[in-house]
Design an enzyme around this catalytic site. Sequence first.
Site, PDB file in Angstrom:
ATOM      1  N   ASP A  54      54.814 -68.648 -49.340  1.00  0.00           N
ATOM      2  CA  ASP A  54      53.669 -68.389 -50.391  1.00  0.00           C
ATOM      3  C   ASP A  54      52.488 -69.070 -49.871  1.00  0.00           C
ATOM      4  O   ASP A  54      52.740 -69.760 -48.821  1.00  0.00           O
ATOM      5  CB  ASP A  54      54.523 -68.830 -51.523  1.00  0.00           C
ATOM      6  CG  ASP A  54      53.438 -68.644 -53.037  1.00  0.00           C
ATOM      7  OD1 ASP A  54      52.695 -67.867 -52.774  1.00  0.00           O
ATOM      8  OD2 ASP A  54      53.330 -69.594 -53.578  1.00  0.00           O
ATOM      9  N   SER A  55      51.378 -68.986 -50.755  1.00  0.00           N
ATOM     10  CA  SER A  55      50.335 -69.856 -50.452  1.00  0.00           C
ATOM     11  C   SER A  55      50.460 -71.341 -50.680  1.00  0.00           C
ATOM     12  O   SER A  55      49.767 -72.104 -49.969  1.00  0.00           O
ATOM     13  CB  SER A  55      49.278 -69.345 -51.407  1.00  0.00           C
ATOM     14  OG  SER A  55      49.673 -69.620 -52.626  1.00  0.00           O
ATOM     15  N   TYR A  59      45.569 -67.907 -52.792  1.00  0.00           N
ATOM     16  CA  TYR A  59      45.557 -66.462 -52.288  1.00  0.00           C
ATOM     17  C   TYR A  59      44.713 -65.489 -53.285  1.00  0.00           C
ATOM     18  O   TYR A  59      44.221 -64.623 -53.033  1.00  0.00           O
ATOM     19  CB  TYR A  59      46.982 -65.904 -51.924  1.00  0.00           C
ATOM     20  CG  TYR A  59      47.451 -66.365 -50.590  1.00  0.00           C
ATOM     21  CD1 TYR A  59      46.887 -67.271 -50.032  1.00  0.00           C
ATOM     22  CD2 TYR A  59      48.347 -65.496 -49.958  1.00  0.00           C
ATOM     23  CE1 TYR A  59      47.664 -67.761 -48.585  1.00  0.00           C
ATOM     24  CE2 TYR A  59      48.844 -65.808 -48.824  1.00  0.00           C
ATOM     25  CZ  TYR A  59      48.520 -66.850 -48.049  1.00  0.00           C
ATOM     26  OH  TYR A  59      49.024 -67.199 -46.948  1.00  0.00           O
ATOM     27  N   GLY A  60      44.992 -66.073 -54.522  1.00  0.00           N
ATOM     28  CA  GLY A  60      44.406 -65.040 -55.601  1.00  0.00           C
ATOM     29  C   GLY A  60      42.758 -64.970 -55.562  1.00  0.00           C
ATOM     30  O   GLY A  60      42.395 -64.056 -56.314  1.00  0.00           O
ATOM     31  N   CYS A  81      55.104 -63.901 -53.067  1.00  0.00           N
ATOM     32  CA  CYS A  81      53.712 -64.166 -53.561  1.00  0.00           C
ATOM     33  C   CYS A  81      53.262 -62.845 -54.164  1.00  0.00           C
ATOM     34  O   CYS A  81      53.432 -61.813 -53.311  1.00  0.00           O
ATOM     35  CB  CYS A  81      52.871 -64.483 -52.396  1.00  0.00           C
ATOM     36  SG  CYS A  81      51.044 -64.586 -52.736  1.00  0.00           S
ATOM     37  N   THR A  87      50.470 -61.839 -55.049  1.00  0.00           N
ATOM     38  CA  THR A  87      49.152 -61.389 -54.529  1.00  0.00           C
ATOM     39  C   THR A  87      49.449 -60.754 -53.319  1.00  0.00           C
ATOM     40  O   THR A  87      48.799 -59.709 -53.124  1.00  0.00           O
ATOM     41  CB  THR A  87      48.316 -62.672 -54.418  1.00  0.00           C
ATOM     42  OG1 THR A  87      48.034 -63.677 -55.276  1.00  0.00           O
ATOM     43  CG2 THR A  87      46.903 -62.455 -54.014  1.00  0.00           C
ATOM     44  N   GLU A 109      48.793 -76.722 -58.330  1.00  0.00           N
ATOM     45  CA  GLU A 109      48.641 -77.142 -57.210  1.00  0.00           C
ATOM     46  C   GLU A 109      47.975 -78.827 -57.068  1.00  0.00           C
ATOM     47  O   GLU A 109      48.296 -79.474 -56.329  1.00  0.00           O
ATOM     48  CB  GLU A 109      47.811 -76.436 -56.063  1.00  0.00           C
ATOM     49  CG  GLU A 109      48.256 -75.150 -55.768  1.00  0.00           C
ATOM     50  CD  GLU A 109      49.475 -75.251 -54.624  1.00  0.00           C
ATOM     51  OE1 GLU A 109      49.649 -76.298 -53.603  1.00  0.00           O
ATOM     52  OE2 GLU A 109      50.220 -74.371 -54.450  1.00  0.00           O
ATOM     53  N   CYS A 136      52.868 -63.862 -60.635  1.00  0.00           N
ATOM     54  CA  CYS A 136      52.375 -64.862 -59.679  1.00  0.00           C
ATOM     55  C   CYS A 136      53.750 -66.050 -59.520  1.00  0.00           C
ATOM     56  O   CYS A 136      54.096 -66.580 -60.805  1.00  0.00           O
ATOM     57  CB  CYS A 136      51.334 -65.483 -59.899  1.00  0.00           C
ATOM     58  SG  CYS A 136      50.961 -67.041 -58.838  1.00  0.00           S
ATOM     59  N   THR A 137      54.207 -66.249 -58.439  1.00  0.00           N
ATOM     60  CA  THR A 137      55.285 -67.260 -58.398  1.00  0.00           C
ATOM     61  C   THR A 137      55.196 -68.655 -58.807  1.00  0.00           C
ATOM     62  O   THR A 137      55.797 -69.408 -59.244  1.00  0.00           O
ATOM     63  CB  THR A 137      55.874 -67.232 -57.004  1.00  0.00           C
ATOM     64  OG1 THR A 137      54.892 -67.512 -56.043  1.00  0.00           O
ATOM     65  CG2 THR A 137      56.686 -65.853 -56.508  1.00  0.00           C
ATOM     66  N   HIS A 138      53.884 -68.896 -58.769  1.00  0.00           N
ATOM     67  CA  HIS A 138      53.269 -70.388 -59.114  1.00  0.00           C
ATOM     68  C   HIS A 138      53.854 -70.583 -60.724  1.00  0.00           C
ATOM     69  O   HIS A 138      53.990 -71.481 -61.066  1.00  0.00           O
ATOM     70  CB  HIS A 138      51.920 -70.668 -59.023  1.00  0.00           C
ATOM     71  CG  HIS A 138      51.592 -71.016 -57.710  1.00  0.00           C
ATOM     72  ND1 HIS A 138      51.476 -70.368 -56.467  1.00  0.00           N
ATOM     73  CD2 HIS A 138      51.245 -72.224 -57.319  1.00  0.00           C
ATOM     74  CE1 HIS A 138      51.050 -70.893 -55.465  1.00  0.00           C
ATOM     75  NE2 HIS A 138      50.965 -72.247 -55.985  1.00  0.00           N
TER      76      HIS A 138
HETATM   77  N1  DGL Z   1      51.981 -67.789 -55.794  1.00  0.00           N
HETATM   78  C1  DGL Z   1      51.135 -66.620 -55.330  1.00  0.00           C
HETATM   79  C2  DGL Z   1      51.481 -65.443 -56.134  1.00  0.00           C
HETATM   80  O1  DGL Z   1      52.526 -65.081 -56.474  1.00  0.00           O
HETATM   81  C3  DGL Z   1      49.751 -66.926 -54.958  1.00  0.00           C
HETATM   82  C4  DGL Z   1      48.673 -67.839 -55.800  1.00  0.00           C
HETATM   83  C5  DGL Z   1      47.668 -68.249 -55.200  1.00  0.00           C
HETATM   84  O2  DGL Z   1      47.476 -68.868 -54.145  1.00  0.00           O
HETATM   85  O3  DGL Z   1      46.419 -67.803 -55.729  1.00  0.00           O
HETATM   86  O4  DGL Z   1      50.623 -64.528 -56.314  1.00  0.00           O
END
Ligand code: DGL
Length: 265
Positions: free
Chosen positions: A10-11, A42-43, A73, A75, A151, A185-187
């Site tokens: 992931d990012s 990454y978004g 991820c 994204t 983050e 988004c996994t975050h």
């Molecule tokens: N956790 C990632 C996702 O599922 C990336 C989030 C990011 O870095 O913007 O999209």
Amino acid sequence: MDNRPIGIFDSGLGGLTAVMALRRLMPEENIVYFADSARVPYGEKSREELLVMARQDLDLLASFSAKAIIAACGTVSSNASHILEGYPLPVCGVLKPGIEAMARVPGRAPLGIIATAASIKAGAFRRALTEKAPGRQIIDLPCPDFVPLIESGHTSPEDPALRRAVEEALAPVKAAGAGALLLGCTHYGIISDAIRDYLGPEVALVSASDCVAEKTCRKLEALGLTGGSGETRYYTSGDAAAFSAAASALLGQEIHAEHVPAMEI
Ligand code: DGL
């Protein structure tokens, strides 16, 4: 028996929600996790950049002898699905398993999807759900404030900045009377308590990370690729000490990540 690790990337911190979900299902597997913290979020990246980054992330995990890879991820999963599908190792992204779970949500209430700006712009989550649940109203929203907050450590449901961001971003989901919300988004799994506090128990939260872990488990069993000794190694392209501290707090156990050089597009 195949003792090679399962690669997960992931990012940043978000993919740890997939690590935790996979650990619960497959405690004996070895896992190698890569957080591309040097390039988070990454978004905010363009589709062209994401295509290059997806391949770089896969190649890095392949260089650690991964037997299979989870693109944890949304994204990458929504912008680079053909790269994931064409890769010469079994690869699972979070989009399909998440959408399949949403399509199984009973009733007629609208279905919500939240994801990064790049994911929503790609339109792939909406298209996939429209196909799997025809006629069902869909509300899809970008939540660009969530990843920077997560983050930078704003993850407690009591955190005022996080509560404000959740309220602002998710008001349309509440107003639409959504029956379920995909955390695309996994975050976002990291702040699911704050999301649940705001939306209430009547909105079912569907974690794309839980869904991809279940799919990966089934896939590895079907391919006869299971086996390992339950070890997890962590790598980050960012600051190893900072990532280790944040990841240890989320995982509830002390981990020590190693630094790998940041990759260039
Ligand atoms: N956790 C990632 C996702 O599922 C990336 C989030 C990011 O870095 O913007 O999209």
